[in-house]
Design a protein around this motif. Structure first.
Motif, PDB file in Angstrom:
ATOM      1  N   TYR A  66      -5.955   3.194   6.257  1.00 47.93           N
ATOM      2  CA  TYR A  66      -6.262   1.899   6.867  1.00 47.93           C
ATOM      3  C   TYR A  66      -5.998   1.916   8.360  1.00 47.93           C
ATOM      4  CZ  TYR A  66      -6.088   0.153   2.024  1.00 47.93           C
ATOM      5  OH  TYR A  66      -6.286  -0.050   0.693  1.00 47.93           O
ATOM      6  N   PRO A  85       0.832  -1.217   0.000  1.00 46.14           N
ATOM      7  CA  PRO A  85       0.000   0.000   0.000  1.00 46.14           C
ATOM      8  C   PRO A  85       0.859   1.256   0.000  1.00 46.14           C
ATOM      9  CG  PRO A  85       0.022  -1.010   2.190  1.00 46.14           C
ATOM     10  CD  PRO A  85       0.743  -1.946   1.262  1.00 46.14           C
ATOM     11  N   THR A  86       0.293   2.318  -0.559  1.00 47.51           N
ATOM     12  CA  THR A  86       0.984   3.601  -0.533  1.00 47.51           C
ATOM     13  C   THR A  86       0.900   4.175   0.889  1.00 47.51           C
ATOM     14  OG1 THR A  86      -1.004   4.834  -1.081  1.00 47.51           O
ATOM     15  CG2 THR A  86       0.333   4.055  -2.933  1.00 47.51           C
ATOM     16  N   GLU A 142      -2.690   5.237   1.602  1.00 49.01           N
ATOM     17  CA  GLU A 142      -3.564   4.094   1.895  1.00 49.01           C
ATOM     18  C   GLU A 142      -3.279   3.528   3.285  1.00 49.01           C
ATOM     19  OE1 GLU A 142      -4.231   2.110  -2.527  1.00 49.01           O
ATOM     20  OE2 GLU A 142      -2.424   1.629  -1.384  1.00 49.01           O
ATOM     21  N   LEU A 143      -2.010   3.408   3.619  1.00 48.33           N
ATOM     22  CA  LEU A 143      -1.625   2.869   4.922  1.00 48.33           C
ATOM     23  C   LEU A 143      -2.148   3.749   6.053  1.00 48.33           C
ATOM     24  CD1 LEU A 143      -0.058   0.630   6.357  1.00 48.33           C
ATOM     25  CD2 LEU A 143       1.964   2.069   6.215  1.00 48.33           C
TER      26      LEU A 143
END
Length: 65
Positions: free
Chosen positions: A34, A26-27, A30-31
């Protein structure tokens, strides 16, 4: 037998490295998203169970006197 085990371990490690190269990581954005979702969910569930626990405790105190 030890030679066979060593060969198997190195083969396994090579396969692991090859598999890790194929992973879509994940970028950072995104991380972060999340992580915030997980922390928010944990906080919500914690508050929910605290309220339920408080309610059950109050109910038992009321019933048992």
């Amino acid at each position: 037998m030890a030679e066979r085990e060593r060969t198997s371990i190195w083969k396994f490690l090579r396969q692991v490295m090859a598999e890790l190269k194929r992973v879509t990581w994940p970028t950072r954005k995104e991380l972060t998203r999340y992580t915030l979702v997980v922390l928010g969910t944990v906080a919500f569930i914690s508050v929910f169970f605290a309220v339920v626990d408080l309610g059950i405790s109050s109910l038992l105190r009321l019933i048992l006197g």
